[in-house]
Design a protein around this motif. Structure first.
Motif, PDB file in Angstrom:
ATOM      1  N   SER A 212       2.747  -1.107  -4.643  1.00  0.00           N
ATOM      2  CA  SER A 212       2.489  -1.369  -6.054  1.00  0.00           C
ATOM      3  C   SER A 212       1.137  -0.767  -6.432  1.00  0.00           C
ATOM      4  CB  SER A 212       2.476  -2.875  -6.327  1.00  0.00           C
ATOM      5  OG  SER A 212       3.768  -3.414  -6.161  1.00  0.00           O
TER       6      SER A 212
ATOM      7  N   GLU B   2       5.723   5.923  -2.062  1.00  0.00           N
ATOM      8  CA  GLU B   2       7.183   5.892  -2.196  1.00  0.00           C
ATOM      9  C   GLU B   2       7.854   5.294  -0.965  1.00  0.00           C
ATOM     10  OE1 GLU B   2       8.139   9.957  -3.134  1.00  0.00           O
ATOM     11  OE2 GLU B   2       8.090   9.561  -5.299  1.00  0.00           O
ATOM     12  N   GLU B   3       7.403   5.681   0.214  1.00  0.00           N
ATOM     13  CA  GLU B   3       8.030   5.188   1.439  1.00  0.00           C
ATOM     14  C   GLU B   3       7.853   3.676   1.603  1.00  0.00           C
ATOM     15  OE1 GLU B   3       7.795   5.784   6.305  1.00  0.00           O
ATOM     16  OE2 GLU B   3       6.749   7.173   4.967  1.00  0.00           O
ATOM     17  N   ASN B   4       6.694   3.165   1.203  1.00  0.00           N
ATOM     18  CA  ASN B   4       6.390   1.762   1.435  1.00  0.00           C
ATOM     19  C   ASN B   4       6.446   0.906   0.171  1.00  0.00           C
ATOM     20  OD1 ASN B   4       5.297   1.747   4.435  1.00  0.00           O
ATOM     21  ND2 ASN B   4       4.374   3.527   3.425  1.00  0.00           N
ATOM     22  N   LYS B   5       6.919   1.501  -0.925  1.00  0.00           N
ATOM     23  CA  LYS B   5       7.029   0.786  -2.202  1.00  0.00           C
ATOM     24  C   LYS B   5       5.712   0.097  -2.560  1.00  0.00           C
ATOM     25  CE  LYS B   5      11.327   1.945  -2.578  1.00  0.00           C
ATOM     26  NZ  LYS B   5      11.713   3.030  -3.534  1.00  0.00           N
TER      27      LYS B   5
ATOM     28  N   THR C 100       0.008  -3.941  -1.077  1.00  0.00           N
ATOM     29  CA  THR C 100       1.041  -3.732  -0.068  1.00  0.00           C
ATOM     30  C   THR C 100       0.686  -4.545   1.172  1.00  0.00           C
ATOM     31  OG1 THR C 100       2.229  -2.038   1.195  1.00  0.00           O
ATOM     32  CG2 THR C 100      -0.101  -1.632   0.787  1.00  0.00           C
TER      33      THR C 100
ATOM     34  N   THR D   4       6.923   4.071 -12.529  1.00  0.00           N
ATOM     35  CA  THR D   4       7.203   4.354 -11.129  1.00  0.00           C
ATOM     36  C   THR D   4       7.651   5.795 -10.914  1.00  0.00           C
ATOM     37  OG1 THR D   4       7.822   2.049 -10.735  1.00  0.00           O
ATOM     38  CG2 THR D   4       8.580   3.669  -9.131  1.00  0.00           C
ATOM     39  N   GLY D   5       6.930   6.517 -10.046  1.00  0.00           N
ATOM     40  CA  GLY D   5       7.287   7.893  -9.711  1.00  0.00           C
ATOM     41  C   GLY D   5       6.861   8.932 -10.732  1.00  0.00           C
TER      42      GLY D   5
ATOM     43  N   ASP E 282       6.126   0.191 -16.798  1.00  0.00           N
ATOM     44  CA  ASP E 282       6.623   0.776 -15.557  1.00  0.00           C
ATOM     45  C   ASP E 282       6.645   2.303 -15.632  1.00  0.00           C
ATOM     46  OD1 ASP E 282       7.757   1.283 -13.141  1.00  0.00           O
ATOM     47  OD2 ASP E 282       9.585   0.129 -13.463  1.00  0.00           O
TER      48      ASP E 282
ATOM     49  N   ASN F 136       6.016   0.530  -9.053  1.00  0.00           N
ATOM     50  CA  ASN F 136       6.595  -0.408  -8.084  1.00  0.00           C
ATOM     51  C   ASN F 136       6.155  -1.848  -8.348  1.00  0.00           C
ATOM     52  OD1 ASN F 136       7.885   1.721  -6.639  1.00  0.00           O
ATOM     53  ND2 ASN F 136       5.964   2.151  -5.567  1.00  0.00           N
TER      54      ASN F 136
ATOM     55  N   ASN G 185       5.818  -5.608  -8.338  1.00  0.00           N
ATOM     56  CA  ASN G 185       6.210  -6.671  -7.403  1.00  0.00           C
ATOM     57  C   ASN G 185       5.692  -8.007  -7.924  1.00  0.00           C
ATOM     58  OD1 ASN G 185       3.461  -6.710  -6.889  1.00  0.00           O
ATOM     59  ND2 ASN G 185       3.618  -6.021  -4.768  1.00  0.00           N
TER      60      ASN G 185
ATOM     61  N   THR H 115      -0.126  -0.871   5.786  1.00  0.00           N
ATOM     62  CA  THR H 115      -0.076   0.235   4.832  1.00  0.00           C
ATOM     63  C   THR H 115      -1.405   0.405   4.100  1.00  0.00           C
ATOM     64  OG1 THR H 115       2.300  -0.159   4.520  1.00  0.00           O
ATOM     65  CG2 THR H 115       1.203   1.231   2.901  1.00  0.00           C
TER      66      THR H 115
END
Length: 260
Positions: free
Chosen positions: A90, A85-88, A141, A123-124, A121, A103, A105, A145
């Motif tokens: 994928s 979550e912090e670094n988005k 990423t 996400t989360g 999708d 995520n 991209n 990361t």
């Protein structure tokens, strides 16, 4: 006809066993890659899922590793979710025809278009993401990361899972104990082939074990520096310029300075 195609056809006619080693799941598409690539023949064997799957065409024999359970998937994602979550980061998976992602991209969009795979999708949504067991997770990423994820997985799971870099900025998480090198060993065991009579080509971290296991391991000119460092030799041309074909033609067919 490219140099790669011509030298592979020549060796195939001489009854040299030719295989494909990939990080992808072995599907019918992977089994028929030879004709798709207009080689004029199908590969004798395919090592898939970075060694977690093996297909022997001539023996009609296969091996497939176990999938990560839904419980394991949820546990891994819950543990890594703060970083994701912090670094988005994928995230997607491979196996069981599951196309859920987090995520989205440009790299995921390119993969979706290239392989004609739809993206769903999630996400989360860990529960929604983990619908069915899969072979592996893929995280896309930045290098810092990806290294953080690798360090955290190593510390938390004490060798139960491994993380492998398959492309710059992409790491894959799957059960430990599998590698392309081990896949080559298994194929050779099935067919009574001595490993010293094999040659392997690769360009990234997931190919390192393959180059180390084979009798002669060659890294592509544009390969990962760490993979180059452990290779027996390096091609004079990069992948897009037909590095494999040039190497076989120049060093084996002509000069014959590599013997098996």
């Amino acid at each position: 006809m490219t140099k790669v195609t011509s030298v592979l056809r020549l060796h195939y006619k001489r009854n040299v066993k030719i295989g494909l080693a990939t990080g992808r799941e072995i599907t019918e598409a992977e089994k028929t890659k030879g004709m798709f690539w207009t080689l004029g023949f199908e590969f004798d064997f395919v090592i898939g899922m970075n060694g977690g799957m093996i297909y022997d065409r001539n023996l009609n024999k296969s091996f497939t590793m176990d999938m990560l359970s839904v419980k394991e998937m949820k546990e891994i994602l819950t543990f890594l979710m703060p970083i994701i979550e912090e670094n988005k980061v994928s995230v997607n998976v491979e196996g069981n025809q599951l196309h859920n992602v987090m995520n989205i991209n440009n790299h995921l969009l390119d993969m979706s278009k290239r392989r004609n795979i739809p993206l769903i999708d999630k996400t989360g949504d860990i529960d929604g993401f983990c619908e069915k067991p899969v072979y592996k997770f893929l995280f896309r990423t930045d290098p810092e990361t990806t290294q953080l994820i690798r360090d955290q997985v190593k510390e938390q799971y004490k060798g139960k899972y491994q993380t492998i870099e398959t492309f710059p900025g992409t790491i894959e998480l799957m059960y430990s104990g599998f590698s392309k090198g081990r896949g080559l060993e298994m194929y050779c065991e099935w067919n009574q082939i001595h490993l010293e009579n094999t040659i392997a080509f690769g360009d990234n971290e997931n190919d390192s074990s393959l180059l180390l296991t084979s009798g002669w391991g060659v890294c592509l000119k544009d390969g990962n520096p760490n993979t180059k460092a452990l290779a027996d030799d390096i091609t004079d041309y990069d992948c897009l310029d037909g590095g494999v074909g040039h190497y076989i033609f120049d060093h084996i067919l002509n000069n014959k300075d590599v013997e098996f």
